[in-house]
Design a protein around this motif. Structure first.
Motif, PDB file in Angstrom:
ATOM      1  N   PRO A 262       0.842  -1.206   0.000  1.00 37.19           N
ATOM      2  CA  PRO A 262       0.000   0.000   0.000  1.00 37.19           C
ATOM      3  C   PRO A 262       0.880   1.259   0.000  1.00 37.19           C
ATOM      4  O   PRO A 262       2.031   1.213   0.437  1.00 37.19           O
ATOM      5  CB  PRO A 262      -0.792  -0.095   1.298  1.00 37.19           C
ATOM      6  CG  PRO A 262      -0.357  -1.324   2.006  1.00 37.19           C
ATOM      7  CD  PRO A 262       0.695  -2.007   1.219  1.00 37.19           C
ATOM      8  N   ALA A 263       0.335   2.369  -0.515  1.00 37.39           N
ATOM      9  CA  ALA A 263       1.127   3.602  -0.647  1.00 37.39           C
ATOM     10  C   ALA A 263       1.599   4.137   0.702  1.00 37.39           C
ATOM     11  O   ALA A 263       2.726   4.603   0.823  1.00 37.39           O
ATOM     12  CB  ALA A 263       0.306   4.663  -1.380  1.00 37.39           C
ATOM     13  N   ALA A 264       0.729   4.080   1.698  1.00 39.06           N
ATOM     14  CA  ALA A 264       1.061   4.692   2.992  1.00 39.06           C
ATOM     15  C   ALA A 264       2.271   4.012   3.627  1.00 39.06           C
ATOM     16  O   ALA A 264       2.247   2.811   3.905  1.00 39.06           O
ATOM     17  CB  ALA A 264      -0.140   4.617   3.935  1.00 39.06           C
ATOM     18  N   GLY A 265       3.308   4.771   3.818  1.00 39.10           N
ATOM     19  CA  GLY A 265       4.495   4.246   4.495  1.00 39.10           C
ATOM     20  C   GLY A 265       5.492   3.583   3.557  1.00 39.10           C
ATOM     21  O   GLY A 265       6.565   3.166   3.994  1.00 39.10           O
ATOM     22  N   MET A 266       5.143   3.498   2.268  1.00 41.87           N
ATOM     23  CA  MET A 266       6.061   2.789   1.371  1.00 41.87           C
ATOM     24  C   MET A 266       7.414   3.480   1.287  1.00 41.87           C
ATOM     25  O   MET A 266       8.442   2.837   1.058  1.00 41.87           O
ATOM     26  CB  MET A 266       5.458   2.652  -0.034  1.00 41.87           C
ATOM     27  CG  MET A 266       6.071   1.496  -0.817  1.00 41.87           C
ATOM     28  SD  MET A 266       5.874   1.646  -2.584  1.00 41.87           S
ATOM     29  CE  MET A 266       4.256   0.984  -2.841  1.00 41.87           C
ATOM     30  N   GLU A 267       7.410   4.809   1.503  1.00 43.41           N
ATOM     31  CA  GLU A 267       8.681   5.549   1.424  1.00 43.41           C
ATOM     32  C   GLU A 267       9.702   5.067   2.459  1.00 43.41           C
ATOM     33  O   GLU A 267      10.902   5.258   2.280  1.00 43.41           O
ATOM     34  CB  GLU A 267       8.413   7.054   1.597  1.00 43.41           C
ATOM     35  CG  GLU A 267       8.065   7.526   3.010  1.00 43.41           C
ATOM     36  CD  GLU A 267       6.631   7.250   3.432  1.00 43.41           C
ATOM     37  OE1 GLU A 267       5.870   6.647   2.641  1.00 43.41           O
ATOM     38  OE2 GLU A 267       6.273   7.624   4.564  1.00 43.41           O
ATOM     39  N   GLU A 268       9.220   4.405   3.508  1.00 38.56           N
ATOM     40  CA  GLU A 268      10.169   3.896   4.499  1.00 38.56           C
ATOM     41  C   GLU A 268      10.976   2.709   3.996  1.00 38.56           C
ATOM     42  O   GLU A 268      11.992   2.338   4.607  1.00 38.56           O
ATOM     43  CB  GLU A 268       9.427   3.484   5.777  1.00 38.56           C
ATOM     44  CG  GLU A 268       9.112   4.666   6.650  1.00 38.56           C
ATOM     45  CD  GLU A 268       8.472   4.260   7.959  1.00 38.56           C
ATOM     46  OE1 GLU A 268       8.550   3.071   8.328  1.00 38.56           O
ATOM     47  OE2 GLU A 268       7.884   5.145   8.597  1.00 38.56           O
ATOM     48  N   MET A 269      10.527   2.130   2.902  1.00 36.15           N
ATOM     49  CA  MET A 269      11.233   0.939   2.415  1.00 36.15           C
ATOM     50  C   MET A 269      12.562   1.247   1.723  1.00 36.15           C
ATOM     51  O   MET A 269      13.187   0.389   1.126  1.00 36.15           O
ATOM     52  CB  MET A 269      10.317   0.105   1.513  1.00 36.15           C
ATOM     53  CG  MET A 269       9.290  -0.666   2.317  1.00 36.15           C
ATOM     54  SD  MET A 269      10.073  -1.758   3.534  1.00 36.15           S
ATOM     55  CE  MET A 269       9.191  -1.294   5.004  1.00 36.15           C
ATOM     56  N   THR A 270      12.996   2.523   1.865  1.00 31.37           N
ATOM     57  CA  THR A 270      14.376   2.841   1.473  1.00 31.37           C
ATOM     58  C   THR A 270      15.345   2.269   2.510  1.00 31.37           C
ATOM     59  O   THR A 270      16.542   2.243   2.273  1.00 31.37           O
ATOM     60  CB  THR A 270      14.597   4.364   1.421  1.00 31.37           C
ATOM     61  OG1 THR A 270      14.281   4.914   2.696  1.00 31.37           O
ATOM     62  CG2 THR A 270      13.688   5.005   0.380  1.00 31.37           C
ATOM     63  N   MET A 271      14.818   1.870   3.651  1.00 28.68           N
ATOM     64  CA  MET A 271      15.678   1.312   4.705  1.00 28.68           C
ATOM     65  C   MET A 271      15.790  -0.205   4.627  1.00 28.68           C
ATOM     66  O   MET A 271      16.357  -0.835   5.511  1.00 28.68           O
ATOM     67  CB  MET A 271      15.154   1.709   6.099  1.00 28.68           C
ATOM     68  CG  MET A 271      13.694   1.386   6.368  1.00 28.68           C
ATOM     69  SD  MET A 271      13.308  -0.350   6.594  1.00 28.68           S
ATOM     70  CE  MET A 271      13.365  -0.426   8.371  1.00 28.68           C
ATOM     71  N   ASP A 272      15.264  -0.795   3.533  1.00 31.58           N
ATOM     72  CA  ASP A 272      15.214  -2.256   3.485  1.00 31.58           C
ATOM     73  C   ASP A 272      16.570  -2.891   3.162  1.00 31.58           C
ATOM     74  O   ASP A 272      16.668  -4.094   3.002  1.00 31.58           O
ATOM     75  CB  ASP A 272      14.133  -2.703   2.490  1.00 31.58           C
ATOM     76  CG  ASP A 272      13.519  -4.033   2.866  1.00 31.58           C
ATOM     77  OD1 ASP A 272      13.678  -4.451   4.026  1.00 31.58           O
ATOM     78  OD2 ASP A 272      12.901  -4.668   1.983  1.00 31.58           O
ATOM     79  N   MET A 273      17.565  -2.014   3.085  1.00 30.10           N
ATOM     80  CA  MET A 273      18.946  -2.511   2.924  1.00 30.10           C
ATOM     81  C   MET A 273      19.674  -2.443   4.274  1.00 30.10           C
ATOM     82  O   MET A 273      20.900  -2.475   4.332  1.00 30.10           O
ATOM     83  CB  MET A 273      19.715  -1.720   1.852  1.00 30.10           C
ATOM     84  CG  MET A 273      19.355  -0.266   1.668  1.00 30.10           C
ATOM     85  SD  MET A 273      19.422   0.676   3.218  1.00 30.10           S
ATOM     86  CE  MET A 273      21.166   0.531   3.550  1.00 30.10           C
ATOM     87  N   GLY A 274      18.875  -2.298   5.354  1.00 22.89           N
ATOM     88  CA  GLY A 274      19.448  -2.101   6.685  1.00 22.89           C
ATOM     89  C   GLY A 274      20.396  -3.214   7.132  1.00 22.89           C
ATOM     90  O   GLY A 274      21.417  -2.943   7.766  1.00 22.89           O
ATOM     91  N   GLY A 275      20.078  -4.451   6.807  1.00 25.88           N
ATOM     92  CA  GLY A 275      20.963  -5.562   7.195  1.00 25.88           C
ATOM     93  C   GLY A 275      22.318  -5.422   6.522  1.00 25.88           C
ATOM     94  O   GLY A 275      23.370  -5.549   7.169  1.00 25.88           O
ATOM     95  N   ALA A 276      22.286  -5.127   5.227  1.00 23.06           N
ATOM     96  CA  ALA A 276      23.537  -4.922   4.480  1.00 23.06           C
ATOM     97  C   ALA A 276      24.278  -3.708   5.033  1.00 23.06           C
ATOM     98  O   ALA A 276      25.515  -3.696   5.093  1.00 23.06           O
ATOM     99  CB  ALA A 276      23.227  -4.734   2.996  1.00 23.06           C
ATOM    100  N   GLY A 277      23.525  -2.707   5.448  1.00 21.06           N
ATOM    101  CA  GLY A 277      24.144  -1.512   6.020  1.00 21.06           C
ATOM    102  C   GLY A 277      24.914  -1.834   7.294  1.00 21.06           C
ATOM    103  O   GLY A 277      26.014  -1.314   7.506  1.00 21.06           O
ATOM    104  N   VAL A 278      24.352  -2.692   8.122  1.00 21.10           N
ATOM    105  CA  VAL A 278      25.036  -3.068   9.365  1.00 21.10           C
ATOM    106  C   VAL A 278      26.296  -3.877   9.052  1.00 21.10           C
ATOM    107  O   VAL A 278      27.370  -3.636   9.622  1.00 21.10           O
ATOM    108  CB  VAL A 278      24.099  -3.869  10.301  1.00 21.10           C
ATOM    109  CG1 VAL A 278      24.866  -4.379  11.520  1.00 21.10           C
ATOM    110  CG2 VAL A 278      22.922  -3.011  10.737  1.00 21.10           C
ATOM    111  N   VAL A 279      26.174  -4.813   8.123  1.00 20.53           N
ATOM    112  CA  VAL A 279      27.352  -5.610   7.746  1.00 20.53           C
ATOM    113  C   VAL A 279      28.464  -4.684   7.259  1.00 20.53           C
ATOM    114  O   VAL A 279      29.626  -4.814   7.669  1.00 20.53           O
ATOM    115  CB  VAL A 279      26.981  -6.651   6.655  1.00 20.53           C
ATOM    116  CG1 VAL A 279      28.233  -7.333   6.107  1.00 20.53           C
ATOM    117  CG2 VAL A 279      26.018  -7.684   7.231  1.00 20.53           C
ATOM    118  N   ALA A 280      28.099  -3.706   6.441  1.00 21.96           N
ATOM    119  CA  ALA A 280      29.095  -2.766   5.907  1.00 21.96           C
ATOM    120  C   ALA A 280      29.733  -1.941   7.030  1.00 21.96           C
ATOM    121  O   ALA A 280      30.950  -1.731   7.044  1.00 21.96           O
ATOM    122  CB  ALA A 280      28.442  -1.849   4.877  1.00 21.96           C
ATOM    123  N   GLY A 281      28.913  -1.485   7.968  1.00 24.86           N
ATOM    124  CA  GLY A 281      29.427  -0.683   9.081  1.00 24.86           C
ATOM    125  C   GLY A 281      30.380  -1.473   9.976  1.00 24.86           C
ATOM    126  O   GLY A 281      31.402  -0.952  10.420  1.00 24.86           O
TER     127      GLY A 281
END
Ligand code: BES
Ligand code: ZN
Ligand code: MN
Length: 483
Positions: A262-281
């Protein structure tokens, strides 16, 4: 985008009190220190009156009372922070975070004198002073921080290891905060490749190679996107023996695909690379502090988009392992990515343990909210070590079940397995799916959907990405995987 604050550790100099602009923070223990008495004198008793007030009685360790525009001082505020000598790491970081949160362009003077946790206080300050935005109105950068202590060299030495850790946390936060038009799979891979400069060995596997290797479940997720899918392998060889493998879900944007969200909140799915982000950090921190451990970080970078070429609900794909998967819902894409990267990691590196991180399910937020990540495992000793490290770093985590009874929910009439298990226990059936792709190696799966980007600020981060997990995993590696 990050503005790291400069913190100088110096000897206490009462001559600087009256003229300091910005903020002065005084660490208050059981009794007023000589510096405190000096400030009291300069403010004609405001400090001692504040400390005798009812309001001060309610201030908990690590919290504060702010005196605005105190007479006798050039500073715009004098903040009295309650932190006695027995205060723990968490309270010291919290105290520092209070200063970091309000840090303005004129900086701050922090008077910690002989406090044994001054280095932790500085760390909390640095983490909380992080900023990220694309506002065009130029906000002045935060000013410098002077931390006055009894033994500056000693505190600087205790604070040194925090620099690498903060950089890792900021790297993760930046990645998670970036929008998906900027952090494409290609941009993400390029930022990881740039870490070769700090001594990491970085390899980028492109689509042709991934197809050759058979990572078809991962490729199926990305086939509706204009951004090519990639797997990036980051190696830090600072120790001996088989490596610890860190595996991250790197979905740069998750629209759900054909099973569109659904449209509401979909913009938050830019964070769906969060696991990869932690590995990189974590990899960045390990390289910066030259960890004496062998660790390999693998991230599956894809974008999940609807398109004429996108995979459909009902498609059956063959994973690298060889198992067939019925894609019942294209929005359950993270497990498809991880299945192949987990398998590839095991085939190629024969790791001694695997930890995967992923913003995998909304269901983990239903279960644990935004306070704790869910930890699933096939090895209680590894899981206990992860939970212990998380606790020590003040990052919330909680064990979740993974017994074979849940496996029945993901059997498929047509394929070896299906990618959703129905309405109930959604984070557990997701973990049960991953379990099929892990064979005979201690493994933890950490679902960070609730903690990577909580709805408000946290103790150590402004609203936005937290970098949850970098501190936990760095500690885990220090305690369990270093010589
Ligand atoms: N990336 C989402 C999970 C998620 C939800 C992360 C909220 C962060 C915040 C994941 O790919 C997803 O869409 N999961 C579905 C699974 C379902 C289709 C079985 C979900 O949780 O609804
Ligand atoms: Zn997703
Ligand atoms: Mn999804």
């Amino acid at each position: 985008m990050t503005h790291p604050v400069a913190i100088a550790f110096v000897q206490t100099d009462p001559e600087a009190f009256a003229t300091q602009r910005g903020r002065i923070a005084l660490i208050v223990g059981a009794a007023l220190s000589p510096a405190g008495r000096r400030l009291d004198k300069l403010t004609r008793g405001a400090v001692s009156r504040a400390l005798a007030s009812e309001a001060w009685g309610k201030v908990k360790p690590g919290e504060s009372l702010v005196l605005g525009f105190p007479a006798g001082l050039a500073a715009e505020a004098l903040e009295l922070i309650a932190l006695d000598r027995k205060a723990g790491q968490e309270e010291a970081r919290k105290a520092g975070a209070r200063i970091g949160k309000t840090l303005g362009p004129e900086g701050a003077l922090v008077i910690a004198e002989g406090h044994p946790r001054a280095a932790e206080l500085a760390f909390g300050l640095a983490l909380r002073a992080y900023r990220f935005d694309y506002h065009t109105a130029q906000k002045p950068a935060p000013g410098a921080v002077t931390l006055m202590v009894a033994k500056p060299e000693e505190v600087a030495r205790a604070a040194a290891p925090h620099a690498a850790l903060a950089e890792g946390v900021f790297f993760t936060r930046d990645l998670v905060n970036e929008p998906a038009n900027i952090l494409t799979t290609g941009d993400f891979a390029a930022r990881l490749a740039a870490m070769q400069e700090i001594g990491l060995d970085v390899e980028i596997l492109e689509e042709a190679e991934l197809a050759e290797l058979g990572l078809r479940a991962l490729l199926a997720v990305g086939q509706g996107s204009e951004s090519p899918s990639k797997v990036v392998v980051m190696r830090w060889n600072g120790g001996e023996g088989a490596p610890l493998a860190l595996v991250g879900k790197g979905v740069c944007f998750d629209s759900g695909g054909i099973s569109i969200k659904p449209a509401a909140g979909m913009e938050e799915m830019t964070m769906d690379m969060g696991g990869a982000g932690v590995v990189a950090g974590v990899m960045r921190t390990l390289a910066l502090r030259k960890a004496r451990a062998n660790v390999v970080g693998l991230v599956g970078l894809v974008e999940n988009m609807p398109d004429g070429r996108a995979q459909r609900p009902g498609d059956i794909v063959r994973s690298m392992k060889g198992d067939t998967i019925e894609v019942v819902n294209t929005d359950a894409e993270g497990r498809l990515v991880l299945a192949d990267v987990l398998w590839y990691a095991q085939q190629r590196f024969k790791p001694r343990a695997i930890i995967d991180l992923a913003t995998l399910t909304g269901a983990i937020i239903v279960a644990l909210g935004h306070e704790r990540a869910g930890v699933f495992t096939n090895d209680d000793a590894l899981c206990d070590a992860v939970l212990k490290a998380a606790k020590a770093e003040g990052e919330g985590a909680w064990p979740m079940p993974l017994d074979p009874a849940y496996d029945a929910l993901i059997t498929s009439r047509l394929a070896d397995i299906k990618n959703t298990g129905g309405r109930w226990g959604g984070s557990i059936t997701a973990a049960a799916f991953l379990k099929k792709f892990v064979v005979d190696v201690p493994w933890c799966h950490i679902d960070i959907a609730g903690v990577a980007l909580p709805p408000g600020e946290t103790m150590l981060a402004p609203k936005g990405a937290t970098g949850w997990g970098v501190m936990t995993l760095d500690r885990l590696i220090r305690e369990q995987f270093e010589a």
